[in-house]
Design a protein around this motif. Structure first.
Motif, PDB file in Angstrom:
ATOM      1  N   ARG A  34     -21.269 109.414  70.852  1.00 53.49           N
ATOM      2  CA  ARG A  34     -22.139 108.396  70.330  1.00 53.49           C
ATOM      3  C   ARG A  34     -23.673 108.853  70.890  1.00 53.49           C
ATOM      4  NH1 ARG A  34     -19.816 102.522  71.090  1.00 53.49           N
ATOM      5  NH2 ARG A  34     -17.881 102.670  70.056  1.00 53.49           N
ATOM      6  N   ALA A  35     -23.757 109.520  71.790  1.00 55.47           N
ATOM      7  CA  ALA A  35     -25.224 110.148  72.216  1.00 55.47           C
ATOM      8  C   ALA A  35     -25.538 110.956  71.046  1.00 55.47           C
ATOM      9  CB  ALA A  35     -25.091 110.807  73.511  1.00 55.47           C
ATOM     10  N   ALA A  36     -24.792 111.768  70.508  1.00 58.47           N
ATOM     11  CA  ALA A  36     -25.219 112.813  69.579  1.00 58.47           C
ATOM     12  C   ALA A  36     -25.524 112.043  68.074  1.00 58.47           C
ATOM     13  CB  ALA A  36     -24.191 113.747  69.247  1.00 58.47           C
ATOM     14  N   ARG A  37     -24.693 110.992  67.986  1.00 62.87           N
ATOM     15  CA  ARG A  37     -25.289 110.265  66.717  1.00 62.87           C
ATOM     16  C   ARG A  37     -26.494 109.513  66.848  1.00 62.87           C
ATOM     17  NH1 ARG A  37     -21.157 108.505  63.148  1.00 62.87           N
ATOM     18  NH2 ARG A  37     -22.448 106.748  62.663  1.00 62.87           N
ATOM     19  N   LEU A  38     -26.722 109.016  68.066  1.00 62.53           N
ATOM     20  CA  LEU A  38     -27.833 108.368  68.373  1.00 62.53           C
ATOM     21  C   LEU A  38     -29.391 109.278  68.370  1.00 62.53           C
ATOM     22  CD1 LEU A  38     -27.210 105.972  71.159  1.00 62.53           C
ATOM     23  CD2 LEU A  38     -27.859 105.297  68.959  1.00 62.53           C
ATOM     24  N   ILE A  39     -29.089 110.569  68.682  1.00 67.50           N
ATOM     25  CA  ILE A  39     -30.232 111.519  68.650  1.00 67.50           C
ATOM     26  C   ILE A  39     -30.564 111.905  67.344  1.00 67.50           C
ATOM     27  CG2 ILE A  39     -30.784 114.111  69.389  1.00 67.50           C
ATOM     28  CD1 ILE A  39     -28.811 113.454  71.736  1.00 67.50           C
ATOM     29  N   LEU A  40     -29.401 112.169  66.464  1.00 64.86           N
ATOM     30  CA  LEU A  40     -29.441 112.542  65.043  1.00 64.86           C
ATOM     31  C   LEU A  40     -30.352 111.319  64.382  1.00 64.86           C
ATOM     32  CD1 LEU A  40     -26.236 114.255  64.479  1.00 64.86           C
ATOM     33  CD2 LEU A  40     -28.492 115.312  64.224  1.00 64.86           C
ATOM     34  N   TYR A  75     -22.454 105.429  76.891  1.00 63.20           N
ATOM     35  CA  TYR A  75     -21.397 105.258  77.974  1.00 63.20           C
ATOM     36  C   TYR A  75     -21.274 103.615  78.059  1.00 63.20           C
ATOM     37  CZ  TYR A  75     -21.069 110.106  79.689  1.00 63.20           C
ATOM     38  OH  TYR A  75     -20.606 111.333  79.541  1.00 63.20           O
ATOM     39  N   LEU A  76     -22.188 102.985  78.262  1.00 63.44           N
ATOM     40  CA  LEU A  76     -22.081 101.491  78.337  1.00 63.44           C
ATOM     41  C   LEU A  76     -21.445 100.973  77.189  1.00 63.44           C
ATOM     42  CD1 LEU A  76     -25.295 100.147  80.261  1.00 63.44           C
ATOM     43  CD2 LEU A  76     -22.774 100.432  81.213  1.00 63.44           C
ATOM     44  N   SER A  77     -21.962 101.405  76.011  1.00 61.61           N
ATOM     45  CA  SER A  77     -21.431 100.882  74.635  1.00 61.61           C
ATOM     46  C   SER A  77     -20.093 100.976  74.587  1.00 61.61           C
ATOM     47  CB  SER A  77     -22.072 101.562  73.296  1.00 61.61           C
ATOM     48  OG  SER A  77     -21.733 102.955  72.984  1.00 61.61           O
ATOM     49  N   CYS A  78     -19.411 102.159  75.041  1.00 62.92           N
ATOM     50  CA  CYS A  78     -17.961 102.154  74.888  1.00 62.92           C
ATOM     51  C   CYS A  78     -17.074 101.213  75.601  1.00 62.92           C
ATOM     52  CB  CYS A  78     -17.304 103.622  75.192  1.00 62.92           C
ATOM     53  SG  CYS A  78     -17.800 104.743  74.096  1.00 62.92           S
ATOM     54  N   LEU A  79     -17.804 101.095  76.898  1.00 66.62           N
ATOM     55  CA  LEU A  79     -17.083 100.185  78.053  1.00 66.62           C
ATOM     56  C   LEU A  79     -17.416  98.638  77.589  1.00 66.62           C
ATOM     57  CD1 LEU A  79     -18.381 101.674  81.014  1.00 66.62           C
ATOM     58  CD2 LEU A  79     -16.056 101.565  80.439  1.00 66.62           C
ATOM     59  N   ASP A  80     -18.368  98.186  76.871  1.00 68.63           N
ATOM     60  CA  ASP A  80     -18.871  96.853  76.093  1.00 68.63           C
ATOM     61  C   ASP A  80     -17.882  96.518  75.128  1.00 68.63           C
ATOM     62  OD1 ASP A  80     -20.267  94.617  75.941  1.00 68.63           O
ATOM     63  OD2 ASP A  80     -21.428  95.553  74.321  1.00 68.63           O
ATOM     64  N   TYR A  81     -17.647  97.540  74.309  1.00 65.19           N
ATOM     65  CA  TYR A  81     -16.515  97.468  73.066  1.00 65.19           C
ATOM     66  C   TYR A  81     -15.428  96.953  73.638  1.00 65.19           C
ATOM     67  CZ  TYR A  81     -13.641  98.259  68.933  1.00 65.19           C
ATOM     68  OH  TYR A  81     -12.844  98.331  67.935  1.00 65.19           O
ATOM     69  N   LEU A  82     -14.820  97.546  74.982  1.00 66.04           N
ATOM     70  CA  LEU A  82     -13.701  97.183  75.729  1.00 66.04           C
ATOM     71  C   LEU A  82     -13.683  96.099  76.517  1.00 66.04           C
ATOM     72  CD1 LEU A  82     -12.475 100.814  76.443  1.00 66.04           C
ATOM     73  CD2 LEU A  82     -11.766  99.507  74.601  1.00 66.04           C
ATOM     74  N   GLY A  83     -14.848  95.407  76.485  1.00 71.12           N
ATOM     75  CA  GLY A  83     -15.080  94.160  77.233  1.00 71.12           C
ATOM     76  C   GLY A  83     -15.119  94.148  78.520  1.00 71.12           C
TER      77      GLY A  83
END
Length: 199
Positions: A14-20, A169-177
């Motif tokens: 996800r970090a790589a996607r955001l950088i691009l 890192y937070l976005s994955c955890l947020d997706y899982l609630g």
């Protein structure tokens, strides 16, 4: 043209996607289930880890951190690694914290257990690991709340790779609630700023 080998619930991917996206680079995404150990992928990255970015079929960039530095060296997109040496040191420190300490203490115990364990056919999540991950998450959240008391962004007053990394890192955890936003108001406000970015 860039190609990104990634997995949607992989924080580093996800970090790589955001950088691009922050760099306004067009790219093709390829979902790579690394536990399958595909020979074709291992030829690209024998380490077998994600993300991997390929530029023009020739240049292999392993990891989001290397991607940010590569783009900065090539003067492509925004400066995400910090404007001066002290900020760059802090960006490196935060990213190292997240990729080692946070990953081992939180991501491995929660995301790996809840998502990837099942995909790999290894059974149900361990309640012990989940409990440890959630306890560790609270400690890390408190640390970043403390950091954000005196800063606009994670490494200082400018948006950097440290923000991209922590948000990923937070976005994955947020997706899982797994995030209780009401208990971390400074992080919640910071995260809202990150989520409002076009990338």
């Amino acid at each position: 043209m860039y190609k990104l080998y990634y997995m949607p619930m992989c924080s580093r991917s996800r970090a790589a996607r955001l950088i691009l996206k922050e760099s306004e680079i067009q790219f093709e995404s390829i979902n790579e289930p690394i536990w399958k150990r595909r020979i074709e992928f291992l030829k690209i990255n024998p380490e077998g880890e994600l993300p991997v970015i390929i530029k023009d079929k020739k240049i292999k960039i392993i990891g989001y951190f290397s991607l940010a530095y590569y783009l900065n060296d090539k003067k492509v997109g925004k400066n995400l690694i910090g404007k001066d040496i002290l900020i760059r040191l802090e960006v490196r420190r935060i990213c190292r914290w997240l990729d080692n300490k946070f990953f081992n203490e939180v991501t491995t115990n929660i995301v790996e257990e809840r998502v990837f364990k099942n995909l790999r056919g290894l059974g149900q999540p361990s309640s012990e690991f989940l409990k440890a991950g959630r306890l560790n998450l609270k400690n890390h959240e408190s640390y970043f709340e403390w950091i954000l008391k005196d800063r606009t962004f994670i490494a200082g007053e400018d948006f950097t790779l440290a923000d991209i990394s922590y948000a990923s890192y937070l976005s994955c955890l947020d997706y899982l609630g797994e995030i209780s936003w009401s208990k971390i108001p400074l992080t919640k406000n910071w995260y809202a700023k990150i989520k409002s970015r076009p990338s």
